[in-house]
Scaffold this active site. Structure first.
Site, short mmCIF file in Angstrom:
data_model
loop_
_atom_site.label_atom_id
_atom_site.label_comp_id
_atom_site.label_asym_id
_atom_site.label_seq_id
_atom_site.Cartn_x
_atom_site.Cartn_y
_atom_site.Cartn_z
N GLY A 99 2.85 2.37 10.87
CA GLY A 99 3.93 3.14 10.83
C GLY A 99 4.46 3.58 11.85
O GLY A 99 5.19 4.64 12.16
N LYS A 114 -0.11 4.16 -0.35
CA LYS A 114 -0.61 5.47 0.62
C LYS A 114 -0.32 6.91 -0.40
O LYS A 114 -0.15 6.63 -1.76
CB LYS A 114 -0.17 5.58 2.05
CG LYS A 114 -0.09 4.17 2.66
CD LYS A 114 0.06 4.59 4.29
CE LYS A 114 0.00 3.08 4.82
NZ LYS A 114 -0.05 3.23 6.27
N SER A 171 3.73 -2.28 10.20
CA SER A 171 5.11 -2.30 10.36
C SER A 171 5.78 -3.45 10.00
O SER A 171 6.82 -3.95 10.62
CB SER A 171 5.63 -1.93 11.81
OG SER A 171 5.30 -0.39 11.97
N HIS A 201 -9.63 1.03 5.26
CA HIS A 201 -8.19 1.20 5.92
C HIS A 201 -8.45 2.05 7.13
O HIS A 201 -9.23 2.89 7.17
CB HIS A 201 -7.31 1.76 4.84
CG HIS A 201 -5.74 1.56 5.33
ND1 HIS A 201 -5.37 2.71 6.18
CD2 HIS A 201 -4.93 0.89 5.38
CE1 HIS A 201 -3.95 2.54 6.35
NE2 HIS A 201 -3.85 1.32 5.96
N ASN A 246 0.84 -1.13 0.12
CA ASN A 246 0.12 -0.02 -0.02
C ASN A 246 0.74 1.21 0.10
O ASN A 246 1.64 1.57 1.09
CB ASN A 246 -0.86 -0.06 1.25
CG ASN A 246 -1.68 1.22 1.46
OD1 ASN A 246 -1.79 1.96 0.52
ND2 ASN A 246 -2.51 1.36 2.63
N GLU A 264 -6.62 4.62 8.13
CA GLU A 264 -6.46 6.17 7.70
C GLU A 264 -7.83 6.49 7.19
O GLU A 264 -8.14 7.74 7.32
CB GLU A 264 -5.42 6.26 7.01
CG GLU A 264 -3.99 6.02 7.65
CD GLU A 264 -2.91 5.34 6.82
OE1 GLU A 264 -2.72 5.23 5.52
OE2 GLU A 264 -1.82 4.77 7.54
N GLU A 292 -5.01 -5.01 10.50
CA GLU A 292 -4.10 -4.03 10.72
C GLU A 292 -4.37 -3.35 12.24
O GLU A 292 -4.95 -2.32 12.25
CB GLU A 292 -4.10 -2.94 9.64
CG GLU A 292 -3.66 -3.47 8.18
CD GLU A 292 -3.27 -2.55 7.50
OE1 GLU A 292 -2.32 -2.79 6.68
OE2 GLU A 292 -3.91 -1.60 7.09
#
Ligand code: 13P
Length: 251
Positions: free
Chosen positions: A174, A11, A214, A96, A9, A98, A168
């Site tokens: 991250g 992003k 990660s 996701h 991904n 985010e 996730e």
């Protein structure tokens, strides 16, 4: 047998020239490899069309990072499932964290997107995961259950064949803080149990559940060796061809 899927991904990274460079590097590195898994990349919308041309004839498959659930019309800034299909996408990431946190997408909106993607024959990568505060208060399973049942509401057993789930944990995205293999395995097993209750043992056994958060070349092997972890959804480490390859080779 479930498919192992390693996906990158990107992003909001890489303009057109940077995307071309990264794909060409990945193609070169993959030339002499026979990956033991499916490989998918999710570049930003602006690079999808070019990416689809560049990956022709390779093992790399293409997906988008999001879409809207309407077919067309006055939805400024949005992109539809059929538009993604028209530029060569086979997959789309939905739900996701985010999107859930920054863009306030609800389980209901994610559910509409999943159903629209399926009806357009795009395969959703349906993401779920708890916040750090939710883990710390011991409600991880409640959150995952709400997200899974909400996101899959009305999705048929037949349609489940075209869905990949990605766990996730938000606190691992991250941050460099990976879930331990046993923490990840525990939630993956819980998700598979939910699918068994809602669908069947066969569907639960067949659904691919990726881990994301990660993932790096040096921790991928241990995570992927867990019995319910069927791949990785990679963020930061997929932006360099050699580290993405390192994860692919760890399968
Ligand atoms: P990182 O690998 O950068 O933690 O991102 C994971 C992710 O969000 C993939 O969708």
């Amino acid at each position: 047998m479930r498919k192992t899927v390693i996906a990158g991904n990107w992003k909001m990274n890489n303009d057109l020239a940077q995307s071309e460079k990264l794909i060409n590097e990945l193609k070169n590195l993959l030339q002499n490899e026979k990956p033991n898994c499916d490989v998918i990349i999710y570049p930003p919308y602006t690079s999808l069309s070019e990416a689809s041309k560049l990956i022709k004839g390779t093992v790399i498959k293409l997906g988008a990072q999001n879409m809207y659930f309407e077919e067309s019309g006055a939805f400024t800034g949005e992109v539809s499932a059929s538009m993604l299909k028209s530029v060569g996408c086979e997959y789309v990431i939905l739900g996701h964290s985010e999107r859930r946190t920054i863009f306030e997408e609800s389980d209901e909106v994610i559910n509409k997107k999943i159903k629209k993607a399926l009806s357009a024959r795009l395969k959703p990568i349906f993401c779920v995961g708890e916040l750090l505060s939710e883990r710390e208060t011991g409600i991880t399973n409640d959150v995952i259950k709400r997200q899974i049942l909400g996101g899959l509401n009305g999705v048929t057993e037949e349609e489940m064949k075209n869905i990949i789930i990605a766990y996730e944990p938000v606190w691992a995205i991250g941050t460099g803080k990976t879930a331990t293999p046993s923490q990840a395995q525990e939630v993956h097993e819980f998700i598979r149990d939910l699918i068994q209750i809602d669908y069947s043992l066969e569907t639960a056994n067949d659904v691919t559940i990726q881990y994301g958060g990660s993932v790096k070349p040096d921790n991928a092997k241990e995570l992927l060796s867990q019995k319910d972890i069927d791949g990785a959804l990679v963020g930061g480490a997929c932006l360099k061809a050699d580290s993405f390859l390192g994860i692919i080779k760890s399968v």
